[in-house]
Motif scaffolding. Structure first.
Motif, PDB file in Angstrom:
ATOM      1  N   LEU A 153       9.324   9.972   2.901  1.00 51.57           N
ATOM      2  CA  LEU A 153       8.064   9.981   2.873  1.00 51.57           C
ATOM      3  C   LEU A 153       7.532   9.482   4.175  1.00 51.57           C
ATOM      4  CD1 LEU A 153       5.191  10.903   1.869  1.00 51.57           C
ATOM      5  CD2 LEU A 153       5.121   8.642   0.626  1.00 51.57           C
ATOM      6  N   ASP A 154       6.840  10.359   5.030  1.00 56.04           N
ATOM      7  CA  ASP A 154       6.135  10.035   6.340  1.00 56.04           C
ATOM      8  C   ASP A 154       4.832  10.081   6.403  1.00 56.04           C
ATOM      9  OD1 ASP A 154       5.494  10.236   9.125  1.00 56.04           O
ATOM     10  OD2 ASP A 154       7.592  10.074   9.599  1.00 56.04           O
ATOM     11  N   ILE A 155       4.061   9.238   6.565  1.00 52.20           N
ATOM     12  CA  ILE A 155       2.399   9.313   6.547  1.00 52.20           C
ATOM     13  C   ILE A 155       2.155   9.181   7.958  1.00 52.20           C
ATOM     14  CG2 ILE A 155       0.467   8.475   5.591  1.00 52.20           C
ATOM     15  CD1 ILE A 155       2.290   7.762   2.864  1.00 52.20           C
ATOM     16  N   GLY A 156       1.230   9.760   8.532  1.00 53.65           N
ATOM     17  CA  GLY A 156       0.672   9.786   9.887  1.00 53.65           C
ATOM     18  C   GLY A 156      -0.502   8.964  10.080  1.00 53.65           C
ATOM     19  N   GLN A 157      -1.106   8.672   8.897  1.00 55.18           N
ATOM     20  CA  GLN A 157      -2.488   8.101   9.276  1.00 55.18           C
ATOM     21  C   GLN A 157      -2.343   6.632   8.220  1.00 55.18           C
ATOM     22  OE1 GLN A 157      -2.394  11.252  10.290  1.00 55.18           O
ATOM     23  NE2 GLN A 157      -3.650  10.254  11.978  1.00 55.18           N
ATOM     24  N   ASN A 158      -3.291   6.219   7.921  1.00 51.03           N
ATOM     25  CA  ASN A 158      -3.386   4.952   6.884  1.00 51.03           C
ATOM     26  C   ASN A 158      -3.135   5.333   5.598  1.00 51.03           C
ATOM     27  OD1 ASN A 158      -4.502   3.446   9.324  1.00 51.03           O
ATOM     28  ND2 ASN A 158      -6.600   4.217   8.769  1.00 51.03           N
ATOM     29  N   ALA A 159      -2.560   4.220   4.906  1.00 55.94           N
ATOM     30  CA  ALA A 159      -2.174   4.627   3.413  1.00 55.94           C
ATOM     31  C   ALA A 159      -2.308   3.475   2.795  1.00 55.94           C
ATOM     32  CB  ALA A 159      -0.428   5.213   3.251  1.00 55.94           C
ATOM     33  N   ALA A 160      -2.736   3.745   1.362  1.00 55.56           N
ATOM     34  CA  ALA A 160      -2.826   2.704   0.350  1.00 55.56           C
ATOM     35  C   ALA A 160      -2.046   2.925  -0.830  1.00 55.56           C
ATOM     36  CB  ALA A 160      -4.433   2.674  -0.185  1.00 55.56           C
ATOM     37  N   PHE A 161      -1.337   2.225  -1.218  1.00 55.58           N
ATOM     38  CA  PHE A 161      -0.247   2.322  -2.292  1.00 55.58           C
ATOM     39  C   PHE A 161      -0.804   1.560  -3.568  1.00 55.58           C
ATOM     40  CE2 PHE A 161       2.189   3.303   1.171  1.00 55.58           C
ATOM     41  CZ  PHE A 161       2.742   4.674   1.026  1.00 55.58           C
ATOM     42  N   LEU A 162      -1.418   1.970  -4.793  1.00 55.17           N
ATOM     43  CA  LEU A 162      -1.862   1.223  -5.786  1.00 55.17           C
ATOM     44  C   LEU A 162      -0.875   1.440  -6.784  1.00 55.17           C
ATOM     45  CD1 LEU A 162      -5.479   2.713  -5.652  1.00 55.17           C
ATOM     46  CD2 LEU A 162      -4.426   0.824  -4.559  1.00 55.17           C
ATOM     47  N   GLY A 163       0.307   1.980  -6.763  1.00 56.54           N
ATOM     48  CA  GLY A 163       1.279   1.759  -7.999  1.00 56.54           C
ATOM     49  C   GLY A 163       2.569   1.640  -7.319  1.00 56.54           C
ATOM     50  N   ALA A 164       3.654   1.708  -8.087  1.00 54.21           N
ATOM     51  CA  ALA A 164       5.075   1.331  -7.593  1.00 54.21           C
ATOM     52  C   ALA A 164       5.292   2.477  -6.869  1.00 54.21           C
ATOM     53  CB  ALA A 164       5.861   1.343  -8.882  1.00 54.21           C
ATOM     54  N   VAL A 165       6.186   2.080  -5.879  1.00 59.10           N
ATOM     55  CA  VAL A 165       6.693   3.227  -5.189  1.00 59.10           C
ATOM     56  C   VAL A 165       8.447   3.133  -5.132  1.00 59.10           C
ATOM     57  CG1 VAL A 165       7.108   4.085  -2.500  1.00 59.10           C
ATOM     58  CG2 VAL A 165       4.713   3.219  -3.149  1.00 59.10           C
ATOM     59  N   GLY A 166       8.819   4.086  -5.461  1.00 58.80           N
ATOM     60  CA  GLY A 166      10.377   4.118  -5.880  1.00 58.80           C
ATOM     61  C   GLY A 166      10.844   3.428  -6.840  1.00 58.80           C
ATOM     62  N   GLY A 167       9.989   3.179  -7.925  1.00 60.06           N
ATOM     63  CA  GLY A 167      10.098   2.496  -9.138  1.00 60.06           C
ATOM     64  C   GLY A 167      11.097   3.220  -9.928  1.00 60.06           C
ATOM     65  N   ILE A 168      11.123   4.641 -10.153  1.00 56.42           N
ATOM     66  CA  ILE A 168      12.026   5.343 -11.088  1.00 56.42           C
ATOM     67  C   ILE A 168      12.935   5.750 -10.271  1.00 56.42           C
ATOM     68  CG2 ILE A 168      11.938   7.206 -12.617  1.00 56.42           C
ATOM     69  CD1 ILE A 168       9.156   6.764 -13.334  1.00 56.42           C
ATOM     70  N   THR A 169      12.611   6.542  -8.982  1.00 56.58           N
ATOM     71  CA  THR A 169      13.678   7.180  -8.221  1.00 56.58           C
ATOM     72  C   THR A 169      13.421   6.377  -6.834  1.00 56.58           C
ATOM     73  OG1 THR A 169      13.744   9.194  -9.608  1.00 56.58           O
ATOM     74  CG2 THR A 169      14.680   9.310  -7.369  1.00 56.58           C
ATOM     75  N   ASN A 170      14.384   5.957  -6.358  1.00 57.52           N
ATOM     76  CA  ASN A 170      14.183   5.301  -4.912  1.00 57.52           C
ATOM     77  C   ASN A 170      13.743   6.429  -3.770  1.00 57.52           C
ATOM     78  OD1 ASN A 170      14.576   2.794  -5.875  1.00 57.52           O
ATOM     79  ND2 ASN A 170      16.666   2.793  -5.246  1.00 57.52           N
ATOM     80  N   LEU A 171      12.815   6.206  -2.849  1.00 56.14           N
ATOM     81  CA  LEU A 171      12.743   6.855  -1.873  1.00 56.14           C
ATOM     82  C   LEU A 171      13.870   6.713  -0.787  1.00 56.14           C
ATOM     83  CD1 LEU A 171       9.809   7.036  -3.244  1.00 56.14           C
ATOM     84  CD2 LEU A 171       8.904   7.033  -0.903  1.00 56.14           C
ATOM     85  N   THR A 172      14.098   7.604   0.171  1.00 51.82           N
ATOM     86  CA  THR A 172      15.226   7.506   1.050  1.00 51.82           C
ATOM     87  C   THR A 172      14.758   6.703   2.064  1.00 51.82           C
ATOM     88  OG1 THR A 172      14.990   9.914   1.892  1.00 51.82           O
ATOM     89  CG2 THR A 172      16.717   9.379   0.326  1.00 51.82           C
ATOM     90  N   SER A 173      13.307   6.857   2.431  1.00 51.34           N
ATOM     91  CA  SER A 173      12.543   6.148   3.456  1.00 51.34           C
ATOM     92  C   SER A 173      11.061   6.380   3.274  1.00 51.34           C
ATOM     93  CB  SER A 173      13.183   6.550   5.023  1.00 51.34           C
ATOM     94  OG  SER A 173      12.719   7.909   5.182  1.00 51.34           O
ATOM     95  N   LEU A 174      10.376   5.334   3.723  1.00 44.15           N
ATOM     96  CA  LEU A 174       9.005   5.422   3.754  1.00 44.15           C
ATOM     97  C   LEU A 174       8.481   4.969   5.211  1.00 44.15           C
ATOM     98  CD1 LEU A 174       6.105   5.579   2.447  1.00 44.15           C
ATOM     99  CD2 LEU A 174       6.584   3.290   1.612  1.00 44.15           C
TER     100      LEU A 174
END
Length: 185
Positions: A153-174
């Motif tokens: 997951l690649d985000i070009g601007q600002n980002a807010a994460f209000l929940g778990a990231v990769g909690g069930i299935t890990n992302l390969t990269s952020l």
């Protein structure tokens, strides 16, 4: 209005010359647009428990008016419109494309993403599943729930994460190119 008891499939480019209603809900038929969909008019699609697929950029040349889609699974490949209402009982898939919806921030509920999504306004997402490597750019993104999927997951601007990231299935990269708010699980 076009009403059918079965599926509706539009393989060539479609231009809306007037506000248009497509209804296949009697037989729960799928409604599919395989090519460009343009025209500064409203579009209402009701498919009952049938699926709706916009497989090419909608409003790419001429942004659509208000768009309302009601069905089971809905697949979008970019939507430029003055408004977008989604009522899906199944999976929402956001494939690569430009998502410019009205002037205010827009909120998608739970969705699966694929490819590059270019946002025309600040956008929030419910639970997000990466179906493939996903790039989100053009405007700030808020993730109100979890983000999962064995992809980048690649985000070009600002980002807010209000929940778990990769909690069930890990992302390969952020990767976040703007500021990041980490406020969840």
């Amino acid at each position: 209005a076009i009403t059918t008891s079965g599926a509706q499939a539009y393989f060539g480019a479609v231009t809306l010359g007037a506000d248009t209603t497509l209804d296949s809900s009697t037989g729960n038929g799928n409604v599919t647009f395989s090519a460009a969909l343009d025209g500064a008019k409203a579009l209402t699609v009701t498919a009952g428990t049938g699926d709706i697929a916009l497989l090419a950029q909608a409003g790419g040349t001429t942004p659509l008016g208000n768009v309302s889609l009601t069905g089971k699974a809905i697949t979008l490949s970019g939507v430029k419109s003055s408004g977008l209402t989604l009522a899906n009982t199944g999976k929402l898939t956001l494939d690569g494309g430009n998502y410019t919806i009205g002037a205010a921030p827009y909120a998608f509920l739970d969705a699966t993403t694929n490819g590059t999504l270019t946002l025309g306004q600040a956008t929030s997402f419910g639970a997000l599943t990466l179906g493939s490597d996903t790039t989100i750019n053009g405007a700030d993104a808020t993730f109100n729930s979890t983000v999962n999927g064995a992809h980048a997951l690649d985000i070009g601007q600002n980002a807010a994460f209000l929940g778990a990231v990769g909690g069930i299935t890990n992302l390969t990269s952020l990767t976040v190119h703007g500021t990041t708010a980490l406020n969840g699980g």
